[in-house]
Write a protein that holds these residues in place. Structure first.
Motif, PDB file in Angstrom:
ATOM      1  N   THR A   1       3.783   7.196  -6.102  1.00  0.00           N
ATOM      2  CA  THR A   1       3.370   8.322  -6.667  1.00  0.00           C
ATOM      3  C   THR A   1       4.027   9.498  -6.284  1.00  0.00           C
TER       4      THR A   1
ATOM      5  N   ILE B   1       2.252   2.085  -3.496  1.00  0.00           N
ATOM      6  CA  ILE B   1       1.553   3.144  -4.378  1.00  0.00           C
ATOM      7  C   ILE B   1       1.759   4.042  -4.207  1.00  0.00           C
ATOM      8  N   VAL B   2       1.255   4.330  -2.562  1.00  0.00           N
ATOM      9  CA  VAL B   2       0.925   6.378  -2.601  1.00  0.00           C
ATOM     10  C   VAL B   2       2.730   7.113  -2.760  1.00  0.00           C
TER      11      VAL B   2
ATOM     12  N   ARG C   1       3.349   3.487  -8.909  1.00  0.00           N
ATOM     13  CA  ARG C   1       2.938   4.444  -9.572  1.00  0.00           C
ATOM     14  C   ARG C   1       1.464   4.149 -10.733  1.00  0.00           C
TER      15      ARG C   1
ATOM     16  N   THR D   1       1.045  -1.221  -0.408  1.00  0.00           N
ATOM     17  CA  THR D   1       0.127   0.077  -0.314  1.00  0.00           C
ATOM     18  C   THR D   1       1.123   1.543   0.066  1.00  0.00           C
TER      19      THR D   1
ATOM     20  N   THR E   1      -0.171   1.809 -10.378  1.00  0.00           N
ATOM     21  CA  THR E   1      -1.652   1.396  -9.617  1.00  0.00           C
ATOM     22  C   THR E   1      -1.856   2.306 -10.005  1.00  0.00           C
TER      23      THR E   1
END
Ligand SMILES: Nc1ncnc2c1ncn2[C@@H]1O[C@H](COP(=O)(O)OP(=O)(O)O)[C@@H](O)[C@H]1O
Ligand code: SF4
Ligand SMILES: [Mg+2]
Lengths: 320, 305, 295
Positions: free
Chosen positions: B250, B246-247, B259, B243, B261
């Motif tokens: 990004t 992903i953040v 990224r 999780t 995702t």
């Protein structure tokens, strides 16, 4: 004199206040002798034992006063380093619950060898052979295979034997046994007690035997000290105390002795609760539950009165 | 032991199947599967053609069978944005994540285990308080914001570190901190509480009674036992890490699968998203299986039953 | 934790108890939460502007205390000239609304499944717990993202998404609690008296796990707020132009060098609010249900 404890005070700081778990305890043990320490749960027996080893729970516990003389040396004054050389080698201890006393992630051999290594030095060889000996001493069958077993693969009685083997591995002079059979099945309790007695006789150990069960005291001990709310209220030779207990608490405790053979784990029941050790009543601590209580009992703590040569009790109603 | 692992393996397969069915069903439940799965700018003829090719005109169970069969042979559809097989896009990006995530995980472990251990051994002291405060703050800080704040301070104001994309070692520093911070707070407290529990255990008392030194007691007797709950919860931590990636990716424009995702979400690239999810699910389940084996190694109670 | 808890065999309960020391109510956290609630309820009265009204000539104004700022826009304006203060105020409303619905939905589902698993025991229990474990070790945010993309963004979707993420945490703890309640005498007694299972659950089990449940809810508010903000940040939250804090951080990200306030302020708001809820939750837990400390 092997062990001489003088006016020992040990306190625990908790969030409910300071618990005076050991509040002026004195006793002594000769080589080869067994002293029973008896009392209800929570009376401070375990804390007394841990004080001797200077292993009170950290950081709450502290010895605030008194002396623990082992062969005349005061352990209270020793540094942690010096204590480490005493633990295991000169004083050892068997804990109450064999289910949790052994480290679950190491095999039994590893844990015995570790104890031997402390005693014999890092480079000693033949340690596994000696570990096998240690298991044989506590009458474990097939010791060689047992060394490779993990604690969870053994029964409670077997584990307690292993704990015994560890405690005796370094051939200490004093053994503390803290309710060693309380957690065991009734059928193996007796076996274990006999084993302990046998080993003690062979090794000439002094033993501090802690229990809440007078029935066991009769089998195991030469002398007995009865503890209540952090203090010893009566002490003396087992025969004498059994014949004529002088302190009302001792009498009540003995009256409530369950038959050892037929009992479940239940505390001997005397009406009422022992006092909370952080808020002790001013006078005799047994006063709220005592049937002989009077005004003076509530006001002032009774001094210990010598009854026989080595028999004493702390109660206003006891006449010398 | 083998049976235990085999059982775990089958459980993982079931989970994977469930995820696949969920992903499949969600595309169809709203009745606009075509919109989700096909490019918007596709011409009408193209569209008809693609519809047929995807089998969207077939009955549901046939579609599902087809989807699962495709998935088994590594075909999860075409990414709308990249106009390439989604699986291919994923594996192009995966190496970039595989350089970042292990570093962050390792940093988190290297920081939180000693810190948690120290906090437990010296409980109530300043070390314990400070680590407690770090944990409380760490849990309350959203990691996307932490990343942005770090960029503002170290890239923009101080100009010390690069703020985005991959590159030399310096590029790893801020993303690693951001991603690791996500884990450290939770792990540290867990280590602390499990060490505390072990320190109070009877077997540690017995170890002290034997006369062992504090060092041996802590590093031999405590650590291994204290790590068991940490390893047990490793699956949860790894889920957090995925999780967090992903953040973090990004924020730092890191061209990894995290990224990717995010891109799949903002460009509403459903085929890509479904591929990313199924592949990540496979990785997560594989890691969890490995953890189970490690767990069995650490704890003989599992190993021998 | 034997140091702080007296052994159970000792009478330590003591009604006079002058020494008993409860952790003081964390006043600051409490105040932050109160202010937040007030702001969310009274948003239209507190906001100085409409949160969605654009005014391009006014764009990227800094906060009032910085050079070029004015009291007209206390905390400056964003790319489209919208008032940041007003957007923060309305964002509080969004955060709290989403958090409330998501907690209720995820919490109640977790509660129901936890009770069912704990009460039924046996196969039901082990099957449900396997699902719970699988959920906890799965990055459920992925499912949340698929939901957002396939169902389209909106309040319902995000509530559903967060429910998927949190229900298992509730189920696991509640189940453990039910297991202990179940063994108490009054449950057995109710059985003997012929109470139906549903009745026993409703009358005996639920009230006894309610404390735990309330503490869990409080402990999870902060977490849910962060999840909501993260989903918004990733473009899977409440769709614009409705202001949400996570979205605001995301929007300001590319202008961090020139307009720090765009990302910094909403991020700080999230952190402050989450911190406050967490501290408050810790306090409530220590007060109502200290055994939950490990959770
Ligand atoms: N780890 C601990 N922390 C704080 N207080 C303790 C701890 N262990 C025991 N105590 C307190 O010390 C007192 C004596 O306990 P203990 O020596 O274990 O009694 P016994 O062994 O006679 O049952 C008890 O009243 C208990 O409240
Ligand atoms: S001193 Fe008084 S209260 Fe205490 S035991 Fe003796 S008679 Fe009972
Ligand atoms: Mg005891």
């Amino acid at each position: 004199m092997l062990l001489d404890v003088k006016d020992l005070h040990a306190h625990l700081r908790t969030r409910w206040g300071t618990v005076k778990a050991v509040d002026g305890v004195s006793f002594s043990i000769e080589a080869g002798e067994t002293l029973g320490l008896v009392g209800e749960s929570g009376s401070g027996k375990t804390m007394t034992a841990l004080s001797l080893l200077r292993l009170l729970p950290e950081p709450a516990g502290r010895i605030v006063n008194g002396q623990v003389l082992l062969d005349g040396e005061d352990l209270v004054a020793k540094s942690e380093r010096e204590m480490r050389r005493i633990r295991g080698r000169r004083i050892s201890m068997i804990l109450q619950d064999p289910q949790t006393s052994l480290n679950p992630v190491f095999n039994v051999g590893n844990q015995i060898v570790e104890a031997l290594r402390v005693h014999l030095g890092r480079r000693a060889n033949g340690l596994w052979k000696r570990a096998e000996e240690a298991l044989r001493r506590v009458k474990v069958a097939a010791p060689q295979e047992r060394l490779r077993s993990f604690p969870h693969q053994m029964s409670g009685g077997m584990k307690q034997r292993v704990v015994g083997a560890i405690a005796l591995a370094s051939e200490p002079k004093l053994l503390i046994a803290d309710e060693p059979t309380t957690a065991l099945d009734v059928t193996i309790q007796l076996q274990y007690l006999m084993l302990l007695k046998d080993v003690q006789a062979r090794m000439g150990l002094g033993m501090l035997f802690i229990t809440h069960d007078f029935g066991i005291v009769a089998r195991m001990c030469d002398r007995v000290a009865v503890m209540y709310a952090g203090r010893i209220v009566e002490s003396g030779p087992v025969r004498e105390i059994f014949k004529a207990p002088r302190h009302p608490y001792t009498a009540a405790l003995m009256a409530s002795v369950p038959r050892m053979e037929a009992r479940v784990h239940r505390l001997p029941s005397i009406d009422g609760q022992p006092p909370a050790l952080h808020r002790l009543p001013g006078g005799c601590r047994f006063a709220p539950r005592c049937s002989y209580v009077d005004e003076r009992c509530r006001l002032e703590y009774p001094p210990a009165v010598a009854i026989g040569r080595s028999h004493a009790a702390a109660c206003w109603k006891v006449a010398p | 032991m083998q049976r235990f692992i085999l059982r775990r393996f089958f459980q993982s397969l079931v989970v994977l199947l469930v995820v696949a069915v969920v992903v499949f069903a969600l595309a169809r439940v709203t009745g606009n599967a075509a919109d989700l799965l096909l490019p918007e700018d596709a011409g009408r003829e193209d569209r008809e053609h693609l519809l047929k090719a995807l089998g969207l005109d077939r009955p549901m169970h046939e579609q599902l069978a087809r989807f699962l069969k495709g998935a088994l042979s590594g075909d999860l559809g075409m990414s709308i944005r990249y106009r390439k097989p989604a699986v291919e896009v994923f594996f192009e990006r995966l190496p970039n994540t595989l350089t970042l995530v292990p570093i962050a995980l390792l940093s988190a472990i290297v920081i939180s285990i000693p810190l948690g251990l120290l906090a437990a051994v010296y409980r109530g002291t300043i070390i314990d308080r400070v680590s407690g405060a770090i944990a409380v703050l760490g849990i309350a800080t959203p990691s996307f914001w932490l990343g942005i704040v770090l960029i503002y301070i170290f890239s923009i104001q101080l100009g010390w570190l690069p703020s985005a994309r991959m590159g030399g070692p310096a590029h790893y520093i801020l993303p690693t901190i951001t991603l690791a911070a996500f884990l450290v707070a939770g792990m540290m407290r867990l280590v602390r509480s499990s060490v505390l529990e072990v320190l109070n255990s009877e077997f540690v008392k017995l170890a002290r009674i034997k006369g062992l030194s504090q060092t041996v007691v802590i590093w031999k007797h405590c650590l291994r036992n204290a790590l068991i709950p940490v390893v047990t919860l490793f699956g949860v931590f790894f889920a957090l890490l995925v999780t967090g990636a992903i953040v973090t990716e990004t924020v730092f424009a890191w061209p990894g699968v995290g990224r990717l995702t995010y891109e799949a979400v903002i460009f509403r690239d459903y085929p890509l998203l479904q591929a990313v999810i199924l592949l990540k699910a496979m990785i997560v389940l594989g890691v969890n299986l490995a953890v189970d084996i490690l767990y069995a190694y650490l704890d003989p109670r599992v190993r021998y039953s | 934790m034997a140091i702080t808890t007296a052994p159970a065999d000792v009478a330590v309960v003591d009604d006079a108890a002058p020494q008993r020391e409860f952790r003081r109510l964390p006043w600051v956290s409490f105040a932050v939460i109160a202010v937040l609630a007030l702001v969310a309820v009274l948003a239209p009265l507190i906001a100085t502007h409409s949160p969605t009204e654009q005014s391009l000539p006014d764009k990227l104004r800094p906060p009032a205390w910085q050079e070029g700022g004015s009291t007209k826009h206390l905390l400056g304006t964003d790319l489209l000239g919208r008032d940041v203060f007003s957007r923060l105020v309305y964002g509080a409303r969004v955060s709290l609304t989403v958090a409330m619905f998501a907690l209720l939905s995820g919490g109640l589902i977790g509660l129901a499944i936890g009770i069912l698993a704990g009460y039924a025991g046996g196969r039901t229990d082990s099957a449900l717990m396997r699902i719970v474990d699988a959920t906890l070790t799965f990055p459920t945010i992925l499912i949340a993202l698929v939901l957002a993309v396939s169902l389209g963004a909106g309040l319902g979707t995000i509530v559903l998404a967060i429910t998927v993420i949190i229900w298992a945490r509730f189920a696991r703890v509640v189940r453990g609690e039910v297991l202990t309640v179940k063994t108490r005498d009054f449950v057995a007694l109710a059985r003997v008296h012929g109470c139906s299972h549903v009745r026993i659950m409703a009358i005996h089990i639920v009230p006894n796990v309610l404390n735990t449940f309330m503490v869990l809810m409080t402990l999870h508010i902060g977490f849910v707020i962060i999840v909501e903000a993260s989903l918004s940040f990733l473009g899977a939250g409440i769709p614009p132009p409705t202001p949400s804090w996570g979205q605001m951080v995301a929007d300001g990200r590319s202008h961090i060098a020139s307009a720090w306030w765009l990302s910094a302020l909403p991020g700080a708001a999230i952190m402050l609010v989450v911190l406050s809820f967490n501290l408050f939750g810790d306090w409530l837990r220590d007060w109502l249900d200290p055994r939950l400390r490990q959770v």
